[in-house]
Design a protein around this motif. Structure first.
Motif, PDB file in Angstrom:
ATOM      1  N   ASN A  44       0.614  -1.390  -0.068  1.00 14.15           N
ATOM      2  CA  ASN A  44      -0.073   0.081   0.003  1.00 14.15           C
ATOM      3  C   ASN A  44       0.773   1.225   0.074  1.00 14.15           C
ATOM      4  OD1 ASN A  44      -3.161  -0.611  -0.157  1.00 14.15           O
ATOM      5  ND2 ASN A  44      -2.579  -1.852   1.674  1.00 14.15           N
ATOM      6  N   VAL A  45       2.083   1.168  -0.599  1.00 11.31           N
ATOM      7  CA  VAL A  45       2.537   2.518  -0.727  1.00 11.31           C
ATOM      8  C   VAL A  45       1.944   3.003  -2.055  1.00 11.31           C
ATOM      9  CG1 VAL A  45       5.042   3.456  -1.434  1.00 11.31           C
ATOM     10  CG2 VAL A  45       5.147   1.459   0.260  1.00 11.31           C
ATOM     11  N   LYS A  46       1.471   4.393  -1.999  1.00 15.60           N
ATOM     12  CA  LYS A  46       0.648   5.073  -3.015  1.00 15.60           C
ATOM     13  C   LYS A  46       1.898   6.023  -3.809  1.00 15.60           C
ATOM     14  CE  LYS A  46      -2.919   2.955  -1.703  1.00 15.60           C
ATOM     15  NZ  LYS A  46      -3.299   1.918  -2.556  1.00 15.60           N
ATOM     16  N   LEU A  47       2.825   6.374  -3.202  1.00 20.64           N
ATOM     17  CA  LEU A  47       3.908   7.149  -3.832  1.00 20.64           C
ATOM     18  C   LEU A  47       5.330   6.771  -3.227  1.00 20.64           C
ATOM     19  CD1 LEU A  47       3.892  10.904  -4.575  1.00 20.64           C
ATOM     20  CD2 LEU A  47       5.739   9.974  -3.409  1.00 20.64           C
ATOM     21  N   LEU A  48       5.970   6.304  -4.415  1.00 21.33           N
ATOM     22  CA  LEU A  48       7.369   6.028  -4.040  1.00 21.33           C
ATOM     23  C   LEU A  48       8.350   6.603  -4.861  1.00 21.33           C
ATOM     24  CD1 LEU A  48       9.364   3.820  -3.044  1.00 21.33           C
ATOM     25  CD2 LEU A  48       8.988   2.502  -5.012  1.00 21.33           C
ATOM     26  N   GLU A  49       9.449   7.302  -4.064  1.00 23.82           N
ATOM     27  CA  GLU A  49      10.363   7.880  -4.893  1.00 23.82           C
ATOM     28  C   GLU A  49      11.613   6.926  -4.449  1.00 23.82           C
ATOM     29  OE1 GLU A  49       9.511  12.628  -3.779  1.00 23.82           O
ATOM     30  OE2 GLU A  49      11.122  11.706  -3.169  1.00 23.82           O
ATOM     31  N   LEU A  50      12.009   6.409  -5.851  1.00 20.28           N
ATOM     32  CA  LEU A  50      12.940   5.314  -5.880  1.00 20.28           C
ATOM     33  C   LEU A  50      14.387   5.809  -6.199  1.00 20.28           C
ATOM     34  CD1 LEU A  50      13.457   2.149  -5.536  1.00 20.28           C
ATOM     35  CD2 LEU A  50      12.901   1.905  -7.959  1.00 20.28           C
ATOM     36  N   ARG A  51      15.231   5.789  -5.648  1.00 20.32           N
ATOM     37  CA  ARG A  51      16.486   6.450  -5.938  1.00 20.32           C
ATOM     38  C   ARG A  51      17.778   5.097  -6.348  1.00 20.32           C
ATOM     39  NH1 ARG A  51      18.050   9.904  -0.694  1.00 20.32           N
ATOM     40  NH2 ARG A  51      15.949   9.954  -0.813  1.00 20.32           N
ATOM     41  N   TYR A  52      18.748   5.603  -7.285  1.00 16.13           N
ATOM     42  CA  TYR A  52      19.597   4.502  -7.515  1.00 16.13           C
ATOM     43  C   TYR A  52      20.792   5.603  -8.288  1.00 16.13           C
ATOM     44  CZ  TYR A  52      19.216   5.076 -12.993  1.00 16.13           C
ATOM     45  OH  TYR A  52      19.063   5.350 -14.131  1.00 16.13           O
ATOM     46  N   LYS A  87       0.309  14.935  -6.114  1.00 12.75           N
ATOM     47  CA  LYS A  87       0.250  14.959  -4.334  1.00 12.75           C
ATOM     48  C   LYS A  87      -1.290  15.233  -3.878  1.00 12.75           C
ATOM     49  CE  LYS A  87       3.864  17.554  -3.536  1.00 12.75           C
ATOM     50  NZ  LYS A  87       5.055  17.995  -2.914  1.00 12.75           N
ATOM     51  N   SER A  88      -1.765  16.360  -4.573  1.00 16.28           N
ATOM     52  CA  SER A  88      -3.070  16.774  -4.156  1.00 16.28           C
ATOM     53  C   SER A  88      -4.088  15.478  -4.287  1.00 16.28           C
ATOM     54  CB  SER A  88      -3.321  17.954  -4.755  1.00 16.28           C
ATOM     55  OG  SER A  88      -4.758  18.273  -4.657  1.00 16.28           O
ATOM     56  N   THR A  89      -4.186  14.942  -5.233  1.00 16.15           N
ATOM     57  CA  THR A  89      -5.149  13.893  -5.516  1.00 16.15           C
ATOM     58  C   THR A  89      -4.905  12.710  -4.447  1.00 16.15           C
ATOM     59  OG1 THR A  89      -5.399  14.475  -7.880  1.00 16.15           O
ATOM     60  CG2 THR A  89      -6.034  12.527  -7.286  1.00 16.15           C
ATOM     61  N   LEU A  90      -3.672  12.397  -4.527  1.00 15.68           N
ATOM     62  CA  LEU A  90      -3.291  11.508  -3.423  1.00 15.68           C
ATOM     63  C   LEU A  90      -3.724  11.742  -1.979  1.00 15.68           C
ATOM     64  CD1 LEU A  90       0.207   9.802  -4.596  1.00 15.68           C
ATOM     65  CD2 LEU A  90      -1.865   8.910  -5.011  1.00 15.68           C
ATOM     66  N   LYS A  94      -6.083  13.525  -0.897  1.00 11.90           N
ATOM     67  CA  LYS A  94      -7.686  13.649  -1.011  1.00 11.90           C
ATOM     68  C   LYS A  94      -7.936  12.268  -0.923  1.00 11.90           C
ATOM     69  CE  LYS A  94      -8.411  17.850  -3.117  1.00 11.90           C
ATOM     70  NZ  LYS A  94      -8.911  18.643  -4.369  1.00 11.90           N
ATOM     71  N   THR A  95      -7.216  11.219  -1.596  1.00 11.71           N
ATOM     72  CA  THR A  95      -7.939   9.824  -1.812  1.00 11.71           C
ATOM     73  C   THR A  95      -7.361   8.996  -0.834  1.00 11.71           C
ATOM     74  OG1 THR A  95      -7.756  10.134  -4.407  1.00 11.71           O
ATOM     75  CG2 THR A  95      -7.765   7.869  -3.320  1.00 11.71           C
ATOM     76  N   SER A 129      -6.069  12.181   3.768  1.00 12.40           N
ATOM     77  CA  SER A 129      -6.891  13.210   4.463  1.00 12.40           C
ATOM     78  C   SER A 129      -7.301  12.751   5.736  1.00 12.40           C
ATOM     79  CB  SER A 129      -8.183  13.555   3.631  1.00 12.40           C
ATOM     80  OG  SER A 129      -9.175  12.377   3.673  1.00 12.40           O
ATOM     81  N   GLU A 130      -7.609  13.718   6.730  1.00 18.81           N
ATOM     82  CA  GLU A 130      -8.020  13.345   8.073  1.00 18.81           C
ATOM     83  C   GLU A 130      -9.431  12.385   7.913  1.00 18.81           C
ATOM     84  OE1 GLU A 130      -8.655  16.560  10.350  1.00 18.81           O
ATOM     85  OE2 GLU A 130      -6.453  17.467  10.195  1.00 18.81           O
ATOM     86  N   GLU A 131     -10.091  12.778   7.037  1.00 19.44           N
ATOM     87  CA  GLU A 131     -11.386  11.913   6.653  1.00 19.44           C
ATOM     88  C   GLU A 131     -11.012  10.317   6.559  1.00 19.44           C
ATOM     89  OE1 GLU A 131     -15.572  11.499   4.001  1.00 19.44           O
ATOM     90  OE2 GLU A 131     -14.168  13.408   3.810  1.00 19.44           O
ATOM     91  N   LYS A 132     -10.153  10.311   5.650  1.00 19.60           N
ATOM     92  CA  LYS A 132      -9.654   8.934   5.198  1.00 19.60           C
ATOM     93  C   LYS A 132      -9.008   8.271   6.398  1.00 19.60           C
ATOM     94  CE  LYS A 132     -11.108   8.940   1.035  1.00 19.60           C
ATOM     95  NZ  LYS A 132     -12.144   8.046   0.800  1.00 19.60           N
ATOM     96  N   GLU A 133      -8.253   9.091   7.334  1.00 19.95           N
ATOM     97  CA  GLU A 133      -7.508   8.423   8.552  1.00 19.95           C
ATOM     98  C   GLU A 133      -8.559   7.892   9.189  1.00 19.95           C
ATOM     99  OE1 GLU A 133      -5.347  10.266  12.354  1.00 19.95           O
ATOM    100  OE2 GLU A 133      -5.308  11.388  10.557  1.00 19.95           O
TER     101      GLU A 133
END
Length: 358
Positions: free
Chosen positions: A99-107, A336-339, A341-342, A345-349
């Motif tokens: 359930n990682v929704k945003l991943l910054e992967l470095r190499y 980032k904004s869409t993620l 909200k989806t 957010s405090e509501e999703k929490e």
């Protein structure tokens, strides 16, 4: 390493943002072994136990360099573009299933080129990584999981000035393929790298720097003041310098925290005494990260479980930290904004807590 954790499955279901994860340290053990067989690379042992000991830390490393040596042994499979793509695809899929929704992967492009033994150029390796990421996202989507992945290019200081300049030139040339630049490796006299980081900054790219992980706290402030860092990788040693601690807090510098990594490298001795507790209570912008999970035999959800079971972190802490991580991400603002909200957010929490505690 084996950690006696009991809540990993619970936190696996939590939506997450991960900002500090090294491709080279994420290659699943099974893929490393299979690629040795497929590519005809001799294994470091005749039994599974002997091989696992070579590729996965069994106990805390003597030092950071010893931990990095474990990572390097697995990277020998980068001799083929196919292996790079396969690894990238599996890494992304496994993150999505956590359930990682945003991943910054470095190499590190020069490191990968060196491990390719001259068989693959940095351009071809980048293409192989991108192909694998796209494959992993597609596989995740087929399983009903959403994940957004962005690349950070790392410059490894220990490879020397020529290598740093090479990766700087490469990153600037391919700036559309990377969201940021990362400097990692030995932290001694960080200010000497200003020539390289100035080029990245002048090219309009964001910067994150490994600092105060295993050395002086002041390096974190130097990274911000002289090297244009917006985020600090690790930064755990700043708890020992009140002035630097306050400087980072006042300037709202984001810290990329990797709890299990710090235990495995020996930089933190006791989980319950990890500096993340002080950072969290002091209002720092934080993220929770796995760093090099394949080398540690762990996953990101284990880091959450570790903080829950040893430091008293709960869902409210994790959601707040992930919102901070999302804000500090170098990803596009609309994503980032869409993620947020989806998923965050405090509501999703509230929904997540209600559904989880049933």
């Amino acid at each position: 390493m084996h950690f006696q954790l009991h809540s990993t499955d619970k936190w696996r279901n939590l939506p997450k943002v991960e900002l500090h994860c090294h491709f080279e340290g994420c290659i699943p053990y099974e893929i490393i072994i299979d690629e040795h067989h497929r590519q005809g690379i001799p294994l470091p042992g005749s039994t599974d136990a002997e091989c696992r000991k070579a590729f996965v830390l069994e106990k805390p490393a003597k030092n950071l360099e010893d931990a990095i040596a474990t990572l390097e042994r697995g990277a020998i499979i980068f001799g083929e573009a196919r292996a790079i793509t396969r690894a990238a695809s599996e890494i992304v899929l496994r993150k999505a299933l956590e359930n990682v929704k945003l991943l910054e992967l470095r190499y590190c492009p020069p490191f990968m080129e060196r491990k390719c033994r001259g068989k693959i150029s940095m351009e071809d390796a980048l293409g192989a990584v991108q192909k694998g990421i796209a494959s992993g996202i597609s596989k995740a989507r087929e399983q009903g999981k959403e994940i957004h992945v962005y690349l950070i290019a790392s410059g490894l200081a220990v490879l020397g000035s020529d290598s740093l300049q090479k990766v700087v030139d490469f990153v600037i040339k391919h700036r559309q393929d990377f969201v940021a630049f990362d400097l990692c490796g030995p932290e001694e006299d960080l200010s000497r790298y200003d020539t390289f980081l100035n080029q990245i900054y002048d090219a309009g790219m964001d910067i994150t720097i490994h600092a105060a992980e295993s050395s002086e706290p002041m390096n974190a402030q130097i990274a911000v003041e002289k090297l244009h860092a917006k985020r600090i990788g690790h930064g755990i040693k700043v708890v020992y310098n009140a002035a630097v601690f306050e400087y980072l807090r006042q300037h709202m510098i984001h810290l990329e925290i990797s709890p299990i990594s710090n235990l495995c490298t020996g930089e933190v001795k006791v989980a319950s005494e990890h500096p993340v507790t002080k950072f969290n209570s002091s209002g720092f912008s934080l993220s929770i990260n796995s760093d090099d999970p394949a080398c540690f035999g762990t996953c990101l959800s284990d880091d959450y479980a570790l903080l829950h079971e040893n430091c008293g972190f709960g869902a409210s802490d994790f959601f707040r930290i992930n919102r901070s991580a999302l804000k500090a991400s170098f990803a596009p603002e609309d994503v980032k904004s869409t993620l947020c909200k989806t998923y965050f957010s405090e509501e999703k929490e509230k929904e997540w807590v209600l559904n989880t505690d049933r």
